[in-house]
Design an enzyme around this catalytic site. Structure first.
Site, PDB file in Angstrom:
ATOM      1  N   HIS A  65     -59.914 -84.647  58.450  1.00 60.77           N
ATOM      2  CA  HIS A  65     -58.903 -84.245  58.040  1.00 60.77           C
ATOM      3  C   HIS A  65     -59.734 -82.416  57.327  1.00 60.77           C
ATOM      4  O   HIS A  65     -58.546 -81.896  57.174  1.00 60.77           O
ATOM      5  CB  HIS A  65     -57.383 -84.751  57.756  1.00 60.77           C
ATOM      6  N   HIS A 229     -53.499 -88.100  63.763  1.00 56.25           N
ATOM      7  CA  HIS A 229     -54.718 -89.277  63.662  1.00 56.25           C
ATOM      8  C   HIS A 229     -54.047 -90.295  65.041  1.00 56.25           C
ATOM      9  O   HIS A 229     -54.222 -90.863  65.245  1.00 56.25           O
ATOM     10  CB  HIS A 229     -54.269 -90.356  62.712  1.00 56.25           C
ATOM     11  N   CYS A 422     -71.138 -59.813  85.624  1.00 54.61           N
ATOM     12  CA  CYS A 422     -71.539 -58.863  85.957  1.00 54.61           C
ATOM     13  C   CYS A 422     -70.396 -58.507  87.037  1.00 54.61           C
ATOM     14  O   CYS A 422     -70.094 -57.063  86.749  1.00 54.61           O
ATOM     15  CB  CYS A 422     -72.943 -58.729  86.252  1.00 54.61           C
ATOM     16  N   THR A 521     -83.743 -54.309  86.230  1.00 55.05           N
ATOM     17  CA  THR A 521     -82.591 -54.205  85.788  1.00 55.05           C
ATOM     18  C   THR A 521     -81.585 -52.919  86.238  1.00 55.05           C
ATOM     19  O   THR A 521     -82.337 -52.824  87.417  1.00 55.05           O
ATOM     20  CB  THR A 521     -82.282 -53.919  84.312  1.00 55.05           C
ATOM     21  N   ASP A 578     -81.892 -58.163  90.965  1.00 53.53           N
ATOM     22  CA  ASP A 578     -81.315 -58.028  89.452  1.00 53.53           C
ATOM     23  C   ASP A 578     -79.060 -57.812  90.220  1.00 53.53           C
ATOM     24  O   ASP A 578     -79.807 -56.851  90.841  1.00 53.53           O
ATOM     25  CB  ASP A 578     -81.684 -57.352  88.719  1.00 53.53           C
TER      26      ASP A 578
END
Length: 595
Positions: A65, A229, A422, A521, A578
């Site tokens: 806990h 529990h 992307c 890139t 890319d």
């Protein structure tokens, strides 16, 4: 569901006994004021000869806990905590040693566990041993859970869950302030009578070293009233967060439910709200949960809690759930400086208590709203660089449609060689700019600089991540580059003007990223487009150069971005461009198509 179970079966520790011992010992590393008795699994405050004698507050319970209960040992909180194995009560002998050997009991002792059968029996037995030894001792079992109703709870009563931490904090602060055992005991009872809590979870938890639990919660369902529990709650529902919170608040505050109406509410009543993480909810989601709970309390119950405390206080290992607790602030009868708020706001040196906002800061929460200073934006300054707005909308709309249509393919590429976001990011930005173009408001005029600046503001607010930052930098620089072409009188936005502005933007972008063509890139598409446009003044030739640059990235090894860390190059080299360059080339091809 099996996949979810396997995930929960993964732990860094396979020996639960070793895990509990090391976790307890770690508290001596993070709080120099506490000591550890490893044989009896007791965390206790180091003696301080200069401290005034005080009532000792002792709690504890099964491990699993955390930070409860050992994490609440420290100045202003608990004096000692005895730990059992995972989800099992400590023995009476452990607790007896905590009382008789680890704390100063001259002013009396309050033993205050949670209301679970094993804890009540063992802490109760230790209480009687303490009394038999001549130590003035009181016992109280915290019970704040409304997940199990009065009828089902029967003689056992409510379980103790997350809200109990507020009681431990209050009695610890009162003891630290010199409160008597009678006052501390009375306060625990009073707080408990005005406290309600309920938890919910998306899944049962897995205990390190044990097999995978057979019982699972179906996808889309949530267990309302889940215990700490792994015990089942009151019911399971298919609900989104808004519906779930409404369900939980109804259990907490419905006066018409005789099975759960432990706390009454009047319009003038004040409350403290505690949102507790059962261990496996991210801080981001927990914050969203807090906001939703506060929103519904305000809207549906006219309750604006005067303290909102969020964090991980009493967990169920890595439980995928949370609990909501509400403490009604009634008069403690203890005089000035000892109200519930005074005691909750009092400082504490315990690693598990995460409520850092000072009382003074809370006092100013109703001050007038801050007035945000508005600064002049570049778009506020007109320019003489002009372009027919219908042509601008036509060209941009064509380009943006290509970006939106390409999202599935861009996402597929990025899922293979990146982190998969992307395509979604580009689509989100493209849709937002499209909405601007289609807006009936006169936002866009023939002032190109103003138009680009308006687009910049949209991009900055809708596109995040690396690509969003690159586009925002480039477009900001483009606006400045266009303004540089302003000749003081009406200046048509010809290809020459655009080419010069793009060249300026490219130069500006190079100050903030080391990326160059060949690094795999989006610059592998952007640079060829800008340079070809500068040389040929032909948009179609420039778009073709961008496409060729994009295609060339299929054979490149990444030098920048997340693709650097992605393995399995043999599977995608020569096949996957890319994603950033691909998305941009789609935009540029759309531009060319419209001209």
């Amino acid at each position: 569901m099996q996949a979810r179970n396997l995930f929960h079966a993964k732990h860094f520790f396979s020996d639960p006994t070793h895990l509990v011992q090391t976790a307890l010992h770690s508290l001596t590393l993070t709080n120099p004021s506490v000591a550890f008795d490893p044989e009896n699994k007791i965390i206790f405050r180091r003696p301080n000869v200069n401290a005034k004698p005080k009532v000792a507050i002792i709690s504890g319970g099964g491990s699993g806990h955390e930070p409860a209960f050992a994490g609440f040992v420290g100045k202003g909180f608990l004096d000692a905590s005895a730990a059992g194995t995972i989800f099992a009560s400590p023995s009476a002998e452990q607790i007896r040693k905590a009382v008789m050997e680890c704390v100063n009991s001259d002013q009396g002792v309050l033993i205050i566990p949670m209301n679970y059968t094993g804890d009540v029996l063992n802490f109760g037995m230790a209480t009687e041993k303490s009394r038999a030894a001549g130590i003035k001792t009181e016992f109280f079992a915290i019970n704040d859970d409304v997940g199990v109703g009065k009828e089902k709870g029967g003689k056992v009563g409510r379980r103790g869950i997350g809200g109990g931490v507020l009681i431990l904090k209050a009695v610890g602060a009162l003891a630290e302030a010199g409160g008597s055992l009678e006052e501390v005991y009375h306060l625990a009872q009073l707080a408990n009578n005005n406290l309600v809590s309920v938890g919910s979870s998306l899944e049962h938890v897995h205990v390190p070293g044990r097999g995978v639990p057979e019982d699972t919660i179906s996808e889309g369902e949530v267990e309302v009233g889940m215990g700490i529990h792994n015990e089942p709650g009151s019911h399971r529902v298919k609900a989104n967060l808004v519906e779930l919170v409404a369900n939980m608040l109804l259990q907490l505050l419905d006066h018409n439910d005789p099975d759960r109406a432990w706390v009454t509410r009047k319009p003038e009543d004040d409350f403290v709200l505690l949102i507790n993480n059962l261990g496996g909810v991210s801080t981001l989601e927990l914050s969203g949960i807090t906001d939703e709970v506060y929103r519904q309390l305000d809207r549906d119950y006219d309750v604006q809690p005067i303290r909102v405390i969020q964090g991980t206080f009493l967990t169920s290992l890595n439980g995928l759930g949370f609990s909501i607790s509400l403490l009604k602030l009634v008069d403690t009868g203890l005089g000035p400086g000892r109200s519930f708020l005074d005691l909750l706001d009092a400082p504490a040196e315990a690693v598990g208590w995460s409520a850092p906002i000072s009382r003074e800061t809370w006092k100013h929460r109703t001050d007038a709203p801050v007035e945000i200073k508005r600064t002049a934006l570049p778009e506020d300054n007109p320019s003489n660089v002009k372009l027919d707005v219908s042509i601008l909308k036509k060209v941009l709309s064509s380009a943006l449609k290509r970006v939106i249509a390409a999202e599935p393919e861009t996402t597929r590429f990025d899922t293979i060689v990146g982190d998969g976001d992307c395509g979604v990011g580009l689509k989100r930005g493209a849709e937002a700019v499209t909405a601007l173009l289609e807006s009936s408001s006169p936002d866009l005029t023939d002032d190109v600089v103003h138009a680009v600046n308006r687009i910049v503001s949209v991009v900055e607010n809708t596109m995040d991540g690396t690509s969003g930052a690159i586009y925002a930098i480039f477009l900001n620089a483009l606006a400045h580059g266009l303004r540089e072409q302003d000749q003081g009188t009406a200046t048509p936005a010809t290809v020459d003007v655009w080419a010069a502005a793009l060249n300026y933007s490219l130069s500006a972008l190079s100050k903030y990223t080391p990326a160059q063509p060949g690094d795999r890139t989006l610059l592998d598409a952007l640079v060829p487009f800008c340079k070809t446009l500068q040389e040929t003044k032909d948009v179609h030739a420039a778009a073709k150069a961008a496409q060729e640059g994009t295609d060339s990235t299929k054979h490149m090894k990444a030098s920048l971005g997340r693709s650097v860390y992605v393995g399995g190059e043999d599977e995608w080299v020569g096949k996957i461009p890319d994603p950033g360059a691909y998305g941009l080339s789609e935009f540029l091809n759309g531009l060319a198509e419209a001209l």
